[in-house]
Design an enzyme around this catalytic site. Sequence first.
Site, PDB file in Angstrom:
ATOM      1  N   LYS A  79      -8.111 -56.334 -29.957  1.00  0.00           N
ATOM      2  CA  LYS A  79      -8.102 -55.602 -28.682  1.00  0.00           C
ATOM      3  C   LYS A  79      -6.771 -55.715 -27.946  1.00  0.00           C
ATOM      4  O   LYS A  79      -6.360 -54.800 -27.237  1.00  0.00           O
ATOM      5  CB  LYS A  79      -9.237 -56.095 -27.787  1.00  0.00           C
ATOM      6  CG  LYS A  79     -10.641 -55.849 -28.346  1.00  0.00           C
ATOM      7  CD  LYS A  79     -11.039 -54.393 -28.241  1.00  0.00           C
ATOM      8  CE  LYS A  79     -12.448 -54.154 -28.779  1.00  0.00           C
ATOM      9  NZ  LYS A  79     -12.792 -52.718 -28.792  1.00  0.00           N
TER      10      LYS A  79
ATOM     11  N   GLU B 264     -13.466 -51.714 -19.017  1.00  0.00           N
ATOM     12  CA  GLU B 264     -14.857 -51.999 -19.362  1.00  0.00           C
ATOM     13  C   GLU B 264     -14.828 -52.986 -20.517  1.00  0.00           C
ATOM     14  O   GLU B 264     -13.823 -53.090 -21.219  1.00  0.00           O
ATOM     15  CB  GLU B 264     -15.567 -50.710 -19.791  1.00  0.00           C
ATOM     16  CG  GLU B 264     -15.415 -50.320 -21.270  1.00  0.00           C
ATOM     17  CD  GLU B 264     -13.981 -50.000 -21.684  1.00  0.00           C
ATOM     18  OE1 GLU B 264     -13.182 -49.651 -20.808  1.00  0.00           O
ATOM     19  OE2 GLU B 264     -13.664 -50.120 -22.890  1.00  0.00           O
TER      20      GLU B 264
ATOM     21  N   SER C 158     -11.557 -58.036 -37.611  1.00  0.00           N
ATOM     22  CA  SER C 158     -11.157 -57.635 -36.255  1.00  0.00           C
ATOM     23  C   SER C 158     -11.152 -58.763 -35.233  1.00  0.00           C
ATOM     24  O   SER C 158     -10.393 -58.717 -34.268  1.00  0.00           O
ATOM     25  CB  SER C 158     -12.039 -56.496 -35.766  1.00  0.00           C
ATOM     26  OG  SER C 158     -13.399 -56.889 -35.731  1.00  0.00           O
TER      27      SER C 158
HETATM   28  C1  PLP Z   1     -13.994 -58.470 -32.712  1.00  0.00           C
HETATM   29  C2  PLP Z   1     -14.396 -57.073 -32.399  1.00  0.00           C
HETATM   30  N1  PLP Z   1     -14.462 -56.163 -33.394  1.00  0.00           N
HETATM   31  C3  PLP Z   1     -14.824 -54.901 -33.163  1.00  0.00           C
HETATM   32  C4  PLP Z   1     -15.183 -54.457 -31.905  1.00  0.00           C
HETATM   33  C5  PLP Z   1     -15.642 -53.050 -31.742  1.00  0.00           C
HETATM   34  O1  PLP Z   1     -14.715 -52.224 -31.096  1.00  0.00           O
HETATM   35  P1  PLP Z   1     -13.883 -51.139 -31.882  1.00  0.00           P
HETATM   36  O2  PLP Z   1     -14.836 -50.314 -32.664  1.00  0.00           O
HETATM   37  O3  PLP Z   1     -13.211 -50.346 -30.814  1.00  0.00           O
HETATM   38  O4  PLP Z   1     -12.917 -51.825 -32.745  1.00  0.00           O
HETATM   39  C6  PLP Z   1     -15.111 -55.366 -30.839  1.00  0.00           C
HETATM   40  C7  PLP Z   1     -15.470 -54.923 -29.486  1.00  0.00           C
HETATM   41  O5  PLP Z   1     -15.687 -55.627 -28.565  1.00  0.00           O
HETATM   42  C8  PLP Z   1     -14.716 -56.689 -31.089  1.00  0.00           C
HETATM   43  O6  PLP Z   1     -14.657 -57.598 -30.112  1.00  0.00           O
END
Ligand code: PLP
Lengths: 403, 257
Positions: free
Chosen positions: A97, A119, A385
């Site tokens: 993020k 948000e 992620s």
């Molecule tokens: C570690 C992690 N992966 C994925 C997401 C999902 O968001 P996005 O689809 O925008 O990557 C989040 C959202 O809070 C997250 O914290």
Amino acid sequence: MHLFNELTNYQQPSEEGYYGQYGGAYIPEMLYSNVETLKHQYLQIMEDPAFKAEVAALLKDYVGRPTPLFYAERLSAEIGAKIYLKREDLCHTGAHKINNTIGQIILAQRLGKKKIIAETGAGQHGVATATVCALKGMECVVYMGEKDIERQAPNVARMKMLGAKVVPAVSGSKTLKDATNEAIRAWINEPDTTHYIIGSVVGPHPYPDMVARFQSVISAEMRTQLEAVTGSALPTHVVACVGGGSNAAGAFYHYLNEPTVELVAVEAAGHGVHSGMSAATTQLGSAGILHGSKSIVMQTKDGQVVEPHSISAGLDYPGIGPLHAFLYESKRGTFMSATDEDALKWAFHLSEIEGIIPALETAHAFAVLPEMNLKPTDIVIVCLSGRGDKDLATYMQAMDMKA
Amino acid sequence: MSRLTELFEQKNTRVLNVYCTAGYPQLNSTLEVMESLQKNGADIIELGMPYSDPLADGEVIQSSSLVALNNGMTIDTLFEQLATMRTTIHIPVVLMGYMNPILQYGFEDFCKKAKSVGVDGLILPDLPLYEFEQVYGATIKLNDLDFIFLVTPETPETRLRKLDSLSSGFLYAVSSSATTGTDKDFSKVAVYLKRLKSMQLKNPFLVGFGIKDKASFDAVNAFANGAIIGSAYIQALSKGKDVETTTKTFLQGVLSN
Ligand SMILES: Cc1ncc(COP(=O)(O)O)c(C=O)c1O
């Protein structure tokens, strides 16, 4: 496999922010000036060499980029393909993020804004926003669903420690959708001084494109790193979980126009796609308008937005960014899903075989690996992620139940 | 001539448009509320079609929308309720709502049906100018419905003139950038309204957002052709006993001399 259209530039929405039929800016007039200013200036600002240099320096020295591309040996052996992990969990604040918030905070400064609103679902975007606000000395207000405040308590504490104000969203399902509504309303109420840092590739144009560009650093690095170890920048598959779709957009971005690379987006199936407790938007949704753009939306036949369910707050969202809706419709992307149970199982499994505790969101991406019919020659990059610190309470509960 | 145009030909000052949520407080109170508004001095009725995610609305209208949805209100049900409205309602009726439920209903069918039950115009806050010109405007005009754009103090003059030229019936002047039901300092609003008045627009303009009582109604009428009251009336309905007594007391308060 997929119907790749060579003539489509998947990276570039139209002037008005459309990817095929999806996108646009369905916003009330009260937001027109702000969104119009962004629309006219974001590319210019983002292409400015001084801006690029400032972002690059912070990504390197503050966020810790480039994040490693790690060959997961035991996982590869188990799945029967070469599996690399793009370690976004090692970013400062623990998830991808911050790639976006670093870019947007500098952009907000260039636009002369004094205050930031955001948000958050899992709280990772809220923490990443609070962090860059502290770094730049800006006021920060984060809207978060009441239910998410409970299930992601460590991130609430972090935001507060970083000086942000956390405002509970108490409407609707009290999760990410409602937090986004509240943030947009707050922006409507003070558009002059405030910049809204949206946390995913959703919202009115130019947000989906802008956030995708800020996150595209993920795949830019993947290309260089993979080439260094395999001799080719192109994997056979890139896998990422999808809430709104920002880590997926970032991981896919520099492969969007590479027809040999299969792009696998993993949605949260909750208790099961057809259980009535799910957040698998492409499987359950239809064309609609949510949070300022046309996309695929989970809704009733009367067009009321449905309250989704996922064990992971970051995927608990009834929509998906317009780029992903287009990837789904054009079949450029492969959309799969994983249940709460599978995600939990994989969070533990990855911890045990690779020594990496992933975020619950991220665990969804791993859960589909056994179902992908991979071959030993396949080279798969999974976008890791985020890390699982914020989910320890859920993980501990699961361990208690197992014990 | 449309009912709205006719109204403004006869009355171009202190025009009162009152917003109510369809299906609120009860599923079947829609017509009762409308009749009561007409009887007690409203000039226009703005009927809100409830939506799960009303971005431009503050808490009061959000919660009336939620009640209406829980009561079972849908666009289909609303059109059933309105099918006979023109036997009793002769003032203009404008539908206010968000795009998503209308798209699911079918935009063209929606416009046709609205026209056939006697609706006069539409206010769709999340239908922007670009989409109106590209896609939806033609269908609205073809079905002979007035379309009312919102303008704000931040709307640049050229854009404001364009929104005025594409609107018919009236123009909706949002008192300041805010969601509905937000309190306003009307001395600041006055500067903006003076400017609007001096622009000699094609349409009459009504001021909405934050108008809640006689004082605020009087304040904007120094410049505008009238005003729109929403949240304050919904709040009165939520606290009042029966629809007629509440509406009578509320409108007497706003319209008293
Ligand atoms: C570690 C992690 N992966 C994925 C997401 C999902 O968001 P996005 O689809 O925008 O990557 C989040 C959202 O809070 C997250 O914290």
